[in-house]
Write a protein that holds these residues in place. Structure first.
Motif, PDB file in Angstrom:
ATOM      1  N   PRO A 153       0.816  -1.212   0.000  1.00 39.61           N
ATOM      2  CA  PRO A 153       0.000   0.000   0.000  1.00 39.61           C
ATOM      3  C   PRO A 153       0.850   1.262   0.000  1.00 39.61           C
ATOM      4  O   PRO A 153       2.066   1.184   0.221  1.00 39.61           O
ATOM      5  CB  PRO A 153      -0.772  -0.121   1.321  1.00 39.61           C
ATOM      6  CG  PRO A 153       0.215  -0.806   2.234  1.00 39.61           C
ATOM      7  CD  PRO A 153       0.951  -1.795   1.355  1.00 39.61           C
ATOM      8  N   LYS A 154       0.202   2.389  -0.223  1.00 41.73           N
ATOM      9  CA  LYS A 154       0.888   3.671  -0.165  1.00 41.73           C
ATOM     10  C   LYS A 154       0.722   4.298   1.219  1.00 41.73           C
ATOM     11  O   LYS A 154      -0.317   4.151   1.859  1.00 41.73           O
ATOM     12  CB  LYS A 154       0.338   4.635  -1.216  1.00 41.73           C
ATOM     13  CG  LYS A 154       0.526   4.163  -2.646  1.00 41.73           C
ATOM     14  CD  LYS A 154       1.984   3.904  -2.959  1.00 41.73           C
ATOM     15  CE  LYS A 154       2.174   3.472  -4.406  1.00 41.73           C
ATOM     16  NZ  LYS A 154       3.514   2.894  -4.638  1.00 41.73           N
ATOM     17  N   PRO A 155       1.732   5.007   1.701  1.00 37.21           N
ATOM     18  CA  PRO A 155       1.598   5.728   2.968  1.00 37.21           C
ATOM     19  C   PRO A 155       0.557   6.843   2.860  1.00 37.21           C
ATOM     20  O   PRO A 155       0.182   7.263   1.763  1.00 37.21           O
ATOM     21  CB  PRO A 155       2.996   6.314   3.189  1.00 37.21           C
ATOM     22  CG  PRO A 155       3.890   5.610   2.226  1.00 37.21           C
ATOM     23  CD  PRO A 155       3.047   5.190   1.077  1.00 37.21           C
ATOM     24  N   ALA A 156       0.121   7.331   4.014  1.00 39.32           N
ATOM     25  CA  ALA A 156      -0.770   8.498   4.019  1.00 39.32           C
ATOM     26  C   ALA A 156      -0.014   9.756   3.615  1.00 39.32           C
ATOM     27  O   ALA A 156      -0.566  10.627   2.941  1.00 39.32           O
ATOM     28  CB  ALA A 156      -1.389   8.668   5.407  1.00 39.32           C
ATOM     29  N   GLN A 157       1.247   9.852   4.024  1.00 41.07           N
ATOM     30  CA  GLN A 157       2.060  10.999   3.655  1.00 41.07           C
ATOM     31  C   GLN A 157       2.549  10.857   2.217  1.00 41.07           C
ATOM     32  O   GLN A 157       2.816   9.758   1.744  1.00 41.07           O
ATOM     33  CB  GLN A 157       3.280  11.097   4.570  1.00 41.07           C
ATOM     34  CG  GLN A 157       2.962  11.315   6.035  1.00 41.07           C
ATOM     35  CD  GLN A 157       4.208  11.280   6.890  1.00 41.07           C
ATOM     36  OE1 GLN A 157       4.881  12.294   7.039  1.00 41.07           O
ATOM     37  NE2 GLN A 157       4.510  10.119   7.476  1.00 41.07           N
ATOM     38  N   GLU A 158       2.694  11.981   1.566  1.00 41.38           N
ATOM     39  CA  GLU A 158       3.274  11.946   0.230  1.00 41.38           C
ATOM     40  C   GLU A 158       4.685  11.402   0.283  1.00 41.38           C
ATOM     41  O   GLU A 158       5.119  10.682  -0.620  1.00 41.38           O
ATOM     42  CB  GLU A 158       3.267  13.353  -0.377  1.00 41.38           C
ATOM     43  CG  GLU A 158       3.796  13.403  -1.792  1.00 41.38           C
ATOM     44  CD  GLU A 158       3.673  14.784  -2.403  1.00 41.38           C
ATOM     45  OE1 GLU A 158       4.298  15.019  -3.463  1.00 41.38           O
ATOM     46  OE2 GLU A 158       2.949  15.638  -1.841  1.00 41.38           O
ATOM     47  N   LYS A 159       5.414  11.735   1.362  1.00 37.03           N
ATOM     48  CA  LYS A 159       6.762  11.194   1.551  1.00 37.03           C
ATOM     49  C   LYS A 159       7.012  10.958   3.032  1.00 37.03           C
ATOM     50  O   LYS A 159       7.010  11.911   3.823  1.00 37.03           O
ATOM     51  CB  LYS A 159       7.819  12.158   0.998  1.00 37.03           C
ATOM     52  CG  LYS A 159       9.223  11.551   1.029  1.00 37.03           C
ATOM     53  CD  LYS A 159      10.260  12.490   0.467  1.00 37.03           C
ATOM     54  CE  LYS A 159      11.594  11.783   0.234  1.00 37.03           C
ATOM     55  NZ  LYS A 159      12.022  10.945   1.380  1.00 37.03           N
ATOM     56  N   ILE A 160       7.200   9.716   3.408  1.00 36.93           N
ATOM     57  CA  ILE A 160       7.568   9.414   4.783  1.00 36.93           C
ATOM     58  C   ILE A 160       9.011   9.853   5.013  1.00 36.93           C
ATOM     59  O   ILE A 160       9.909   9.465   4.256  1.00 36.93           O
ATOM     60  CB  ILE A 160       7.433   7.909   5.073  1.00 36.93           C
ATOM     61  CG1 ILE A 160       5.955   7.511   5.105  1.00 36.93           C
ATOM     62  CG2 ILE A 160       8.115   7.539   6.390  1.00 36.93           C
ATOM     63  CD1 ILE A 160       5.718   6.047   5.387  1.00 36.93           C
ATOM     64  N   PRO A 161       9.276  10.671   6.027  1.00 41.46           N
ATOM     65  CA  PRO A 161      10.661  11.050   6.307  1.00 41.46           C
ATOM     66  C   PRO A 161      11.522   9.840   6.647  1.00 41.46           C
ATOM     67  O   PRO A 161      11.112   8.975   7.427  1.00 41.46           O
ATOM     68  CB  PRO A 161      10.524  11.998   7.505  1.00 41.46           C
ATOM     69  CG  PRO A 161       9.122  12.510   7.436  1.00 41.46           C
ATOM     70  CD  PRO A 161       8.314  11.373   6.898  1.00 41.46           C
ATOM     71  N   VAL A 162      12.696   9.786   6.051  1.00 41.65           N
ATOM     72  CA  VAL A 162      13.649   8.710   6.289  1.00 41.65           C
ATOM     73  C   VAL A 162      14.833   9.278   7.064  1.00 41.65           C
ATOM     74  O   VAL A 162      15.412  10.295   6.670  1.00 41.65           O
ATOM     75  CB  VAL A 162      14.123   8.086   4.964  1.00 41.65           C
ATOM     76  CG1 VAL A 162      15.256   7.096   5.205  1.00 41.65           C
ATOM     77  CG2 VAL A 162      12.957   7.395   4.265  1.00 41.65           C
ATOM     78  N   LEU A 163      15.182   8.606   8.169  1.00 38.22           N
ATOM     79  CA  LEU A 163      16.323   9.002   8.990  1.00 38.22           C
ATOM     80  C   LEU A 163      17.446   7.995   8.796  1.00 38.22           C
ATOM     81  O   LEU A 163      17.219   6.778   8.825  1.00 38.22           O
ATOM     82  CB  LEU A 163      15.954   9.043  10.471  1.00 38.22           C
ATOM     83  CG  LEU A 163      15.037  10.140  10.984  1.00 38.22           C
ATOM     84  CD1 LEU A 163      13.600   9.909  10.569  1.00 38.22           C
ATOM     85  CD2 LEU A 163      15.117  10.216  12.510  1.00 38.22           C
ATOM     86  N   ILE A 164      18.637   8.514   8.592  1.00 34.01           N
ATOM     87  CA  ILE A 164      19.845   7.705   8.546  1.00 34.01           C
ATOM     88  C   ILE A 164      20.816   8.316   9.539  1.00 34.01           C
ATOM     89  O   ILE A 164      20.878   9.547   9.679  1.00 34.01           O
ATOM     90  CB  ILE A 164      20.446   7.681   7.129  1.00 34.01           C
ATOM     91  CG1 ILE A 164      19.484   6.968   6.165  1.00 34.01           C
ATOM     92  CG2 ILE A 164      21.819   7.003   7.112  1.00 34.01           C
ATOM     93  CD1 ILE A 164      19.903   7.025   4.720  1.00 34.01           C
ATOM     94  N   GLY A 165      21.566   7.475  10.245  1.00 33.64           N
ATOM     95  CA  GLY A 165      22.465   8.026  11.244  1.00 33.64           C
ATOM     96  C   GLY A 165      23.707   7.188  11.431  1.00 33.64           C
ATOM     97  O   GLY A 165      23.858   6.116  10.843  1.00 33.64           O
TER      98      GLY A 165
END
Length: 307
Positions: free
Chosen positions: A163-175
């Motif tokens: 499925p597609k997320p509700a947000q247009e773009k889910i924030p992605v964190l890299i660390g």
């Protein structure tokens, strides 16, 4: 400066405890509730009653909260196949009304893999890079189109990418602390770069690497959010700081050197030093999940001064 609450449930927490902390996080005006993604305790604790799964937890909290962001620092890339992870995170995003963020890392804690029969591959960073391409690619594929990926570690053919997320773009964190590959991955895939448990000097150096990598990749360095994760131990007086430090098995001087500890004024001052080197968001690692007065104090005496 955004303040977010960051928990380590593998050290011993039930879902009900996490729900209580998440609701307090929301009620007290913090920006987000994040949790680690681990299945085994660390250090000299019993870890009872046992681990909780990060994305099952966040799915429950998605229905029990209304405002706060929800996410992981960091989901272990060794735990889930990337296609499955994309489905899980998109579903929780829908359940939350678009409040989810995905922190994704390579995975590092070999003992938890051994304890629960999870494969611990030798080559983890290459897998992480493919996972990031797959997860973000699945979400970005337009409805009605299919997604294909043929890599060294994963192979997807004719995926409907649903499925597609509700947000247009889910924030992605890299660390992380890596000097070369980590900044390169962040420059390509991340909306936020997080450095955990690092000094001001080390944070400034790593932020600089990520900013340079972003520019080299054709992005504006300021397109990324830069953040820290730091243990927190605040008290109204020295005795309260010492009591809270003892409760989590730490020494006050060590906490002051390596985290955010002391009086509210001391903690505000140190957060200001992180802000000066470009940190825009702090994940407060709260280790005593039953001390809600601690959260109330931070909200009233620290967060209020940063607003």
């Amino acid at each position: 400066m955004d303040l977010r609450i960051f928990t380590e449930p593998q050290q011993g927490a039930t879902y009900d405890t996490l729900l209580t902390v998440a609701k307090a996080t929301e009620d007290l005006g913090f920006d987000a509730f994040f949790r680690s993604d681990h299945y085994l305790r660390m250090g000299n604790v019993d870890g009872l009653p046992g681990p909780t799964d990060a994305w099952i937890t966040l799915a429950g909290l998605a229905r029990e909260t209304k405002r706060i962001r929800l996410g992981t620092l960091m989901t272990a890339g060794t735990f889930r196949l990337p296609g499955v992870l994309a489905i899980q995170v998109a579903q929780v995003d829908q359940m939350s009304g678009g409040r989810v963020e995905l922190g994704l890392g390579a995975g590092w804690f070999e003992e938890e893999h051994t304890a629960y029969g999870i494969p611990f591959p030798k080559e983890k960073f290459g897998r992480l890079e493919e996972q990031l391409e797959i997860v973000t690619g699945l979400w970005q594929t337009k409805v009605g189109n299919t997604f294909d990926f043929h890599g060294r570690f994963y192979d997807l053919t004719d995926s409907p990418a649903l499925p597609k997320p509700a947000q247009e773009k889910i924030p992605v964190l890299i660390g992380g602390h890596g000097a070369t590959r980590t900044p390169r991955l962040a420059a390509r895939y991340a909306d936020e770069f997080n450095i955990p448990f690092a000094s001001i000097e080390d944070s400034e150096r790593q932020f600089g690497r990520v900013r340079a990598a972003a520019e080299e990749a054709g992005r504006r360095a300021d397109d990324l959010v830069y953040s820290n994760a730091l243990v927190v131990c605040v008290g109204r007086d020295d005795a309260e700081v010492a009591r809270r430090a003892a409760a989590i098995g730490r020494e006050v001087d060590e906490l002051k050197a390596n985290g955010l500890a002391g009086s509210p004024a001391e903690v505000v001052d140190k957060i200001g030093k992180y802000a000066e080197i470009g940190s825009q968001r702090i994940y407060l690692q709260v280790l005593d999940l039953h001390d809600l007065d601690h959260l109330e104090l931070i909200s009233a005496e620290v967060q209020s001064q940063l607003a």
